[in-house]
Design an enzyme around this catalytic site. Sequence first.
Site, PDB file in Angstrom:
ATOM      1  CG  PHE A  51      -1.981  -1.025   1.134  1.00 15.75           C
ATOM      2  CD1 PHE A  51      -2.907  -1.022   0.380  1.00 15.75           C
ATOM      3  CD2 PHE A  51      -2.036  -1.598   1.874  1.00 15.75           C
ATOM      4  CE1 PHE A  51      -4.097  -1.454   0.244  1.00 15.75           C
ATOM      5  CE2 PHE A  51      -2.599  -2.702   2.262  1.00 15.75           C
ATOM      6  CZ  PHE A  51      -3.992  -3.282   1.686  1.00 15.75           C
ATOM      7  CD  GLU A  52      -0.883   6.038  -2.639  1.00 20.51           C
ATOM      8  OE1 GLU A  52      -1.688   5.854  -3.188  1.00 20.51           O
ATOM      9  OE2 GLU A  52      -0.508   7.708  -2.063  1.00 20.51           O
ATOM     10  CG  LEU A  53      -0.409   3.972   3.869  1.00 25.46           C
ATOM     11  CD1 LEU A  53      -0.634   4.680   4.904  1.00 25.46           C
ATOM     12  CD2 LEU A  53      -1.245   3.016   3.320  1.00 25.46           C
TER      13      LEU A  53
END
Lengths: 254, 299
Positions: A51-53
Amino acid sequence: MDFDYNPSELMAAAGAREIKDREVVAVGLGLPVVASFLAKQTHAPNMTMLFELGVIDPEPVHAGVGLADPRVWHRAKVLSSFVDILGSILHKGRVDVGFLGGLETDQYGNLNTTLVGDPRGKFRHMVGSGGANDIASSAKRTIIIMRHDARKLKKTISFVTSPGYVTGGDSRAKAGMSGGPSRVITDKAIFGFHPETKQMMVISIHPGNTIEDVVGTMGFAPVVPKKVPFTEPPEKEQLRIIREVIDPRKMYMG
Amino acid sequence: MDKLTTLAEAVASIPSGSHVALPGFPITRCAMAFAREVIRQGIKGLTLSQCVGAMDADMLVGGGAVVRLICGGGSLDKFGRLNCVNRGIEDGTLQAEEYSSLSVAFRYLAGSLGLPFMPIRSLQGSDLIRQIKERTGSDVADITDPFTGDNWLVLKPLLPDVSIQVVHTADAEGNAWIMGPRWDNVEQAKASKRTILIAEHVVSTEMIRQQAEKTVIPGLLVSHVVELPFSAHPTSCYREYDYDAKEIEKYVKATSTPESFKAYLDEYVYGVKDHWGYLEKVGGLKHLNTLKADPILGY
């Protein structure tokens, strides 16, 4: 015709089948989350989910409202940052599959998540890119998941947030990118892209639909091969995992 | 050096027109108490930046404190969109420079390393880059790789005047621990001229020394340390408290029109003296205690 599954469940199962074991997968919101967890819990136990974060391989026990919900980060193996996930994993070239959704796509798999209307006149602003443009630019391949509707599958989209095959042919390579969309999964059909022109091409249609149902509800004409098979329906075990394990409260598939 | 102060004093150190990097990610660890205090103090003309537009930026835009926003899009997850930001973009009152998450992160990274620019593969072939070139002209450029001859897009560093960081634990000097994912926070702090910390807990430097590997922001970057519980409310703070769904829903409804948001600001921002008054307004300790995170789950 009666089915023991709904279109969202078929889309999630079809998305899961696109993932091979040991692949590294960058995941956005909604249905892609279900497809990825489904792959991980069936045929791809060694896949890595990003997930990007800054989250790798979480094992949520409660459904979240989005990537910013700590429910989605639960039991992760890594909690880090954008530069770590989107930089040293994605931009470095280690992401095999990126899952993307959107408001609109065109025949080359360019995606709009920014606005609807005329960007130089009257428009409504929506959410923008987040990591979607980065994933579309640097993943080895992307899978687009979208509702099948002429207002979403359009000849010309209002704004290109995330590039697909740009204007077709070799225009994506000329813009400095490899990869590109490999599949578009809708609630009526699965599409690939023509190897030369890079136009969207029907791969299979979901049981209960005709080719007219599929093509007649699109804003552009996809390439239609002579023989088009039906999409394989979800297996019983896939349905059980979606309903009982991944999304019992129907937060993703509602 | 002891940098402990009040939120009001820390906020008063920010002149109107500054570039402020905000710490939130849609509905988590947003600088909400900070945003409310900026609006109360009447600070104007800010440039805001963050990788993904969050509730802190939306409130500041809605409160009339912002002229320019640099971000990679944004939302309030399933609760809704950034209504104030979107309205500003639609009616042209907000100068929005929209990138992607990684391109903003790379601009901070370049700033944090003292590099003149950062090459990136993102943005190519999209309308984002066309729009950025039209609107800024000077923040992106095309260059030739001197080693391979390939063409690359390069980004200008982001050098905010101040970064605001909502952290779990810090000492009075500003050595800070962040639990959970950190999205763009560390690069923001390192790219900025200085950082204001808003900490859930302030501890002794001896405590920091005991587990110094947890320190992600060194005190030398920090100008002010504010100890303030529930400063991200109604957004969440991992392992401390969950988001307050009812209060976020109230916010989303209020931001649907400028008139209803004015009433919201009158009640929750101008209608209370400070953060302590706000916490009482939303239900006080009795209500906040229901949001406390489970120690195993983290929410």
